[in-house]
Scaffold this motif. Structure first.
Motif, short mmCIF file in Angstrom:
data_model
loop_
_atom_site.label_atom_id
_atom_site.label_comp_id
_atom_site.label_asym_id
_atom_site.label_seq_id
_atom_site.Cartn_x
_atom_site.Cartn_y
_atom_site.Cartn_z
N ARG A 1 -21.98 41.03 16.70
CA ARG A 1 -22.10 39.61 17.39
C ARG A 1 -20.73 38.92 17.74
O ARG A 1 -20.15 38.58 18.77
N ALA A 2 -19.61 39.57 16.92
CA ALA A 2 -18.29 39.20 17.17
C ALA A 2 -17.76 39.96 18.57
O ALA A 2 -16.89 39.14 19.26
N ARG A 3 -18.01 41.21 18.33
CA ARG A 3 -17.57 41.76 19.72
C ARG A 3 -18.32 41.03 20.95
O ARG A 3 -17.78 41.09 21.85
N ASP B 1 -27.43 31.48 21.78
CA ASP B 1 -25.98 31.48 22.18
C ASP B 1 -25.99 31.77 23.68
O ASP B 1 -25.77 32.98 23.90
N ASN C 1 -22.83 40.38 12.18
CA ASN C 1 -21.76 39.75 12.93
C ASN C 1 -20.56 40.46 13.39
O ASN C 1 -20.00 40.11 14.24
N VAL C 2 -20.62 41.60 12.92
CA VAL C 2 -19.74 42.65 13.79
C VAL C 2 -20.17 42.97 15.08
O VAL C 2 -19.15 42.81 15.84
N ASP D 1 -22.89 34.21 24.71
CA ASP D 1 -22.91 35.54 24.34
C ASP D 1 -22.63 36.25 25.64
O ASP D 1 -23.15 36.11 26.58
N LYS E 1 -21.70 33.28 18.54
CA LYS E 1 -21.68 32.64 17.19
C LYS E 1 -22.22 33.22 16.29
O LYS E 1 -23.10 34.29 16.13
N LEU E 2 -21.38 33.23 15.03
CA LEU E 2 -21.70 34.21 13.92
C LEU E 2 -23.00 33.51 13.10
O LEU E 2 -23.19 32.32 13.08
N THR F 1 -14.05 47.37 21.21
CA THR F 1 -13.60 45.97 20.92
C THR F 1 -12.78 45.55 22.03
O THR F 1 -12.39 44.06 22.23
N LYS G 1 -18.71 38.27 21.36
CA LYS G 1 -18.22 36.80 21.41
C LYS G 1 -19.20 35.53 21.26
O LYS G 1 -19.39 34.60 21.78
N GLU H 1 -31.64 40.82 17.75
CA GLU H 1 -30.44 41.19 18.09
C GLU H 1 -30.54 42.71 18.57
O GLU H 1 -29.54 42.81 19.55
#
Length: 566
Positions: free
Chosen positions: A472-474, A354, A469-470, A357, A478-479, A253, A476, A493
């Motif tokens: 996707r959060a990495r 997104d 979402n883990v 991303d 949108k969740l 991360t 950046k 994904e």
């Protein structure tokens, strides 16, 4: 390194041996490598294990330097030529197609033979091998046998299960069902996961990799048997990786390594040249094919190097400046030949959800090209500008926007490409299209995606969204909410995260989605009225055909062809 190469050449020739009664044929050949004099100690067994790594890496290139059938002709890429090869015309996918034979032979004549050779006597108590080393050797052989049978199940469906070394001619093989093959794979992986070491040298299989693959296989079994308990097993296997119970691996991360000192992001750092392995600080990759120089089990010839640049890179060197000067193959761009031409789904569609991303950033997808021929002083170093002509074709333009006469071939020469492929050219030869960059095969981001899929199939979209979402959060990105989770979203994904790395054909077959996804995303012909994968694929193409030569040679028992093939 020489002793490994010598052994590999010898081992490849072992294949099937014929048992004879004449005593003189039972001599132990002491002047060359053979199972009788090689597999007697830890060093000998480890050399045999290295041959499995060498064989596994060949999966990357065995279909030749032009064809990469584990991705081409799927929703992700099309054959980059205006002809019918590369599954651009699925009616050519038949039991005599060379690719169907090559992959079958790779599995049965190399990987399974080598794994069974190791497993044949590794439990012999008279062998002077330390318990930990013996367990790790056996675990690696079991892993690769399981990996290979999972490959077969997700390409051909049901296949014969060969559990032991064959020492005499056999002509009565019988196909096991796909479920039986997957059950066999799970058994091997369950055993391997208890034997493999958690901390291993770069390129070796750690315990976490066995649990990672188990997570996938349990999903397949759950789908085949319509038994939700397998999804629980899949979740548990993935959790052992994610919780670090199976080893010190994690989603990266924060930026790391030498690459962090130059423009980029954490995602580009994961694939930076020289940063694929754990020793470089990359704790996300559990297993990587080793292509770097002087690595045991690594490449030894140009045809065994990393040829991702050739596969996925466009022929940008065929682009001419407005003054007619051709571009030059250069540095980490190497020389692509545009045979894995990304579909619009990869180039554009998956990023509409997104655009910000980071996996879509300029550090991870190259969308701007430059003229790089220093002989053209007017355009050297300037970006390539384009304009669509009245005929619908894309032309380069001069600096003032005036179109030139040069048409850009967006199938082969000019398209956005995934920068994971960039790496140091083999021998510093920019013309080779090959690199010595290691190739990520399993990493923790996919473990999260597998656990998300298992949660989804079990009916828990909330936990599925949490795992997605883990990842996707990495990135950046949108969740998402639980309501957003669908099988198609999971496939999308996987494309955003794993394109180039993922053998997409096998994923789509595993999920029963090859046919409809190819029809949806790969139906545009490259020439008017020409063939396309999506317009030619048939429902029975959900599996590949069994090679006809296998059926013909199996004279002692019936060997059924997959439905739809002749």
């Amino acid at each position: 390194m020489k002793r490994y190469i010598t052994f590999l050449l010898t081992l490849c020739a072992l294949g099937l041996t014929t048992a004879c009664e004449e005593s003189y044929l039972d001599e132990v050949p002491l002047d060359r490598f053979s199972p009788e004099n090689l597999l007697v100690n830890e060093a000998g067994y480890d050399a045999a294990v290295v041959s499995l790594y060498e064989g596994a890496r060949q999966e990357h290139s065995i279909a030749s330097n032009n064809f990469e059938y584990m991705t081409v002709g799927t929703d992700q890429s099309q054959w980059g030529r205006n002809d019918s090869r590369g599954n651009k015309d699925y009616s050519l996918l038949n039991s005599n197609l060379e690719a169907t034979i090559i992959y079958w032979d790779w599995a049965f004549k190399q990987m399974i033979v080598r794994a069974n050779l190791i497993l044949d006597n590794i439990d012999d108590p008279s062998l002077k091998i330390a318990d930990a080393a013996r367990a790790n050797i056996k675990g690696q052989a079991l892993f690769f046998r399981a990996y290979t049978y999972n490959f077969l199940a997700n390409v051909y469906g049901g296949v014969p299960i060969v559990k032991e070394r064959i020492v005499e001619p056999k002509f009565d093989f019988v196909r096991s069902s796909r479920v039986e093959v997957l059950e066999f794979v799970a058994q091997d992986l369950e055993a391997a996961s208890a034997l493999l070491a958690m901390e291993v040298p770069d390129g070796r299989i750690p315990r976490a990799a066995a649990f990672h693959l188990l997570s996938e296989v349990y999903i397949s079994l759950g789908m085949e048997k319509k038994d939700n308990s397998y999804y629980d097993k899949s979740i548990a296997a993935a959790t052992k990786v994610i919780s670090k119970e199976a080893g010190d691996y994690q989603l990266m991360t924060q930026r790391f390594g030498k690459a962090s000192g130059r423009p980029g992001d954490v995602f580009s750092d994961i694939f930076a040249d020289g940063q694929i392995n754990k020793s470089s600080g990359n704790k996300e990759v559990m297993w990587a094919w080793q292509f770097e120089n002087f690595t045991p089990g690594g490449y030894s010839t140009a045809t065994l190097a990393n040829i991702s640049i050739r596969y996925w890179g466009p022929e940008y060197d065929k682009i001419q400046s407005p003054n007619g000067s051709a571009n030059l193959p250069s540095d980490s761009l190497g020389r692509g030949i545009g045979v894995n031409s990304p579909t619009n789904y990869i180039k554009y569609d998956i990023w509409k959800f997104d655009p910000s991303d980071i996996r879509n950033s300029a550090y991870n997808i190259r969308r701007t090209y430059y003229y790089n021929n220093a002989a053209d002083k007017e355009y050297f170093g300037k970006p390539i500008l384009t304009k669509r002509g009245a005929d619908g074709q894309l032309y380069t333009t001069k600096s003032d926007g005036t179109p030139t006469k040069f048409v850009l071939d967006t199938l082969r020469q000019y398209y956005p490409y995934i920068r994971k492929i960039e790496g140091t050219p083999m021998g510093n030869n920019n013309l080779s299209g090959n690199s010595v960059k290691d190739f990520s095969r399993m990493r923790v981001a996919e473990t999260y995606l597998l656990r998300a899929e298992a949660h989804f199939r079990k009916g828990n979209k909330t936990l599925a969204a949490a795992d997605l979402n883990v990842v996707r959060a990495r990135a950046k990105a949108k969740l998402i909410a639980a309501a957003d989770v669908t099988e198609d979203f999971i496939l999308d994904e996987r494309s955003r995260e794993l394109v180039v790395e993922e053998p997409r054909l096998r994923t789509l077959i595993r999920m029963g989605r090859l046919v409809d996804r190819v029809r949806k995303y790969n139906s545009v012909p490259s020439v008017p009225n020409g063939p396309s994968s999506g317009s030619t694929i048939q429902d029975f193409n959900r599996y590949w055909p069994i090679p006809q030569k296998v059926i013909d040679a199996n004279t002692g028992a019936g060997f059924e062809q997959n439905p739809g093939y002749r």
